[in-house]
Write a protein that holds these residues in place. Structure first.
Motif, PDB file in Angstrom:
ATOM      1  N   GLY A  76      85.775  78.277  14.014  1.00 21.21           N
ATOM      2  CA  GLY A  76      84.588  77.662  14.202  1.00 21.21           C
ATOM      3  C   GLY A  76      84.484  76.417  13.706  1.00 21.21           C
ATOM      4  N   GLN A  77      83.295  75.694  13.763  1.00 26.01           N
ATOM      5  CA  GLN A  77      82.961  74.530  13.383  1.00 26.01           C
ATOM      6  C   GLN A  77      82.005  74.533  12.333  1.00 26.01           C
ATOM      7  N   PHE A  78      81.842  75.302  11.726  1.00 25.20           N
ATOM      8  CA  PHE A  78      80.784  75.568  10.231  1.00 25.20           C
ATOM      9  C   PHE A  78      81.111  74.492   9.396  1.00 25.20           C
ATOM     10  N   ALA A  79      80.383  73.910   8.675  1.00 28.87           N
ATOM     11  CA  ALA A  79      80.703  72.925   7.592  1.00 28.87           C
ATOM     12  C   ALA A  79      81.711  73.192   6.563  1.00 28.87           C
ATOM     13  N   LYS A  80      81.514  74.476   6.107  1.00 23.75           N
ATOM     14  CA  LYS A  80      82.585  75.138   5.225  1.00 23.75           C
ATOM     15  C   LYS A  80      83.928  75.049   5.783  1.00 23.75           C
ATOM     16  N   THR A  81      84.030  75.748   7.132  1.00 27.73           N
ATOM     17  CA  THR A  81      85.285  75.625   7.974  1.00 27.73           C
ATOM     18  C   THR A  81      86.047  74.435   7.727  1.00 27.73           C
ATOM     19  N   LEU A  82      85.320  73.415   8.509  1.00 25.84           N
ATOM     20  CA  LEU A  82      85.673  72.002   8.408  1.00 25.84           C
ATOM     21  C   LEU A  82      86.280  71.749   7.036  1.00 25.84           C
ATOM     22  N   THR A  83      85.437  71.701   6.061  1.00 22.33           N
ATOM     23  CA  THR A  83      85.573  71.280   4.698  1.00 22.33           C
ATOM     24  C   THR A  83      86.827  71.707   4.303  1.00 22.33           C
ATOM     25  N   GLU A  84      87.069  72.863   4.240  1.00 14.84           N
ATOM     26  CA  GLU A  84      88.246  73.647   3.993  1.00 14.84           C
ATOM     27  C   GLU A  84      89.677  73.378   4.452  1.00 14.84           C
ATOM     28  N   PHE A  85      89.373  73.266   5.911  1.00 17.39           N
ATOM     29  CA  PHE A  85      90.565  72.690   6.807  1.00 17.39           C
ATOM     30  C   PHE A  85      91.046  71.286   6.393  1.00 17.39           C
ATOM     31  N   GLU A  86      90.066  70.224   6.335  1.00 24.79           N
ATOM     32  CA  GLU A  86      90.263  68.933   6.035  1.00 24.79           C
ATOM     33  C   GLU A  86      90.842  68.873   4.595  1.00 24.79           C
ATOM     34  N   ALA A  87      90.283  69.356   3.624  1.00 20.14           N
ATOM     35  CA  ALA A  87      90.840  69.357   2.228  1.00 20.14           C
ATOM     36  C   ALA A  87      92.435  69.639   2.268  1.00 20.14           C
ATOM     37  N   ALA A  88      92.951  70.906   3.025  1.00 20.36           N
ATOM     38  CA  ALA A  88      94.154  71.387   2.901  1.00 20.36           C
ATOM     39  C   ALA A  88      95.219  70.499   4.098  1.00 20.36           C
ATOM     40  N   VAL A  89      94.555  70.033   4.999  1.00 19.10           N
ATOM     41  CA  VAL A  89      95.505  69.154   5.794  1.00 19.10           C
ATOM     42  C   VAL A  89      95.981  67.860   5.176  1.00 19.10           C
ATOM     43  N   LYS A  90      94.973  67.486   4.462  1.00 16.91           N
ATOM     44  CA  LYS A  90      95.323  66.121   3.595  1.00 16.91           C
ATOM     45  C   LYS A  90      96.467  66.469   2.404  1.00 16.91           C
ATOM     46  N   LEU A  91      96.797  67.508   2.149  1.00 19.33           N
ATOM     47  CA  LEU A  91      97.984  67.782   1.400  1.00 19.33           C
ATOM     48  C   LEU A  91      99.210  67.570   1.830  1.00 19.33           C
ATOM     49  N   CYS A  92      99.267  67.754   3.254  1.00 19.20           N
ATOM     50  CA  CYS A  92     100.670  67.869   4.176  1.00 19.20           C
ATOM     51  C   CYS A  92     101.259  66.564   4.280  1.00 19.20           C
ATOM     52  N   PRO A  93     102.313  66.100   3.630  1.00 21.91           N
ATOM     53  CA  PRO A  93     102.549  64.914   3.792  1.00 21.91           C
ATOM     54  C   PRO A  93     103.178  64.444   4.968  1.00 21.91           C
ATOM     55  N   ASN A  94     103.621  65.481   5.949  1.00 24.33           N
ATOM     56  CA  ASN A  94     104.105  64.848   7.062  1.00 24.33           C
ATOM     57  C   ASN A  94     103.036  64.507   8.194  1.00 24.33           C
ATOM     58  N   VAL A  95     101.634  64.882   7.768  1.00 23.03           N
ATOM     59  CA  VAL A  95     100.544  64.415   8.726  1.00 23.03           C
ATOM     60  C   VAL A  95     100.146  63.151   8.672  1.00 23.03           C
ATOM     61  N   LEU A  96     100.490  62.203   9.623  1.00 26.13           N
ATOM     62  CA  LEU A  96     100.084  60.743   9.388  1.00 26.13           C
ATOM     63  C   LEU A  96      98.871  60.604   9.763  1.00 26.13           C
ATOM     64  N   VAL A  97      98.181  61.319  10.551  1.00 25.65           N
ATOM     65  CA  VAL A  97      96.881  61.033  11.032  1.00 25.65           C
ATOM     66  C   VAL A  97      96.116  62.255  11.455  1.00 25.65           C
ATOM     67  N   CYS A  98      94.817  62.310  11.193  1.00 23.09           N
ATOM     68  CA  CYS A  98      94.131  63.438  11.454  1.00 23.09           C
ATOM     69  C   CYS A  98      92.818  63.374  11.849  1.00 23.09           C
ATOM     70  N   TYR A  99      92.354  63.547  13.156  1.00 21.32           N
ATOM     71  CA  TYR A  99      91.116  63.294  13.923  1.00 21.32           C
ATOM     72  C   TYR A  99      90.269  64.512  14.118  1.00 21.32           C
TER      73      TYR A  99
END
Length: 153
Positions: A76-99
């Motif tokens: 879903g695109q609830f604020a909590k869902t987006l916030t939790e996903f974005e915080a976690a994806v920032k930790l992955c060193p192989n992710v160069l860009v995330c939109y």
């Protein structure tokens, strides 16, 4: 919004191509005194027009031979869902860009991997473990055609 004049534009054009240029040389190239040039550059930095200075390191030189374009759908695109996903994806060193996207997928990522086996590890250990992910669709870049570090001025 910060208004750029011709001198600001000239400064930006030079530092985009020569980020390590000395203030004296920059001033000479754009026709300002070193102190005026320094003040202008300081204003461009403090206003957020210039967001940093970076060395572009070759991914291939570091043995990252693959780029994956990864489409991710969340539950879903609830604020909590987006916030939790974005915080976690920032930790992955192989992710160069995330939109965050509109349309069919919620996010698009550009991921660097050394080879297919490495991508499998990234997919298993990182991407699949991201919170709220319900679908992952990966495509692999065959060849880089263009990768501009800056927008045109």
């Amino acid at each position: 919004m910060f208004q750029l004049d011709a001198i600001d534009t000239a400064i930006l054009k030079v530092i985009q191509q020569h980020g390590r240029i000395s203030n004296a040389e920059l001033a000479e190239r754009i026709g300002l005194s070193p102190s005026a040039c320094s003040r202008r550059l300081d204003i461009l930095e403090k206003s957020g027009v210039v967001t940093g200075y970076h060395a572009r390191v070759s991914a291939k030189a570091l043995d990252y031979k693959m780029i994956a374009i990864v489409h991710i759908s969340l539950s879903g695109q609830f604020a909590k869902t987006l916030t939790e996903f974005e915080a976690a994806v920032k930790l992955c060193p192989n992710v160069l860009v995330c939109y965050l996207m509109s349309g069919e997928y919620d996010y698009i990522l550009r991921v660097a991997a050394k080879d297919l086996e490495d991508y499998e590890r990234i997919h298993r250990d990182w991407l699949s473990a991201l919170p709220h992910v319900v679908k992952i669709n990966s495509s692999f870049a065959l060849r880089e055609v263009i990768d501009r570090p800056n927008v045109g001025i």
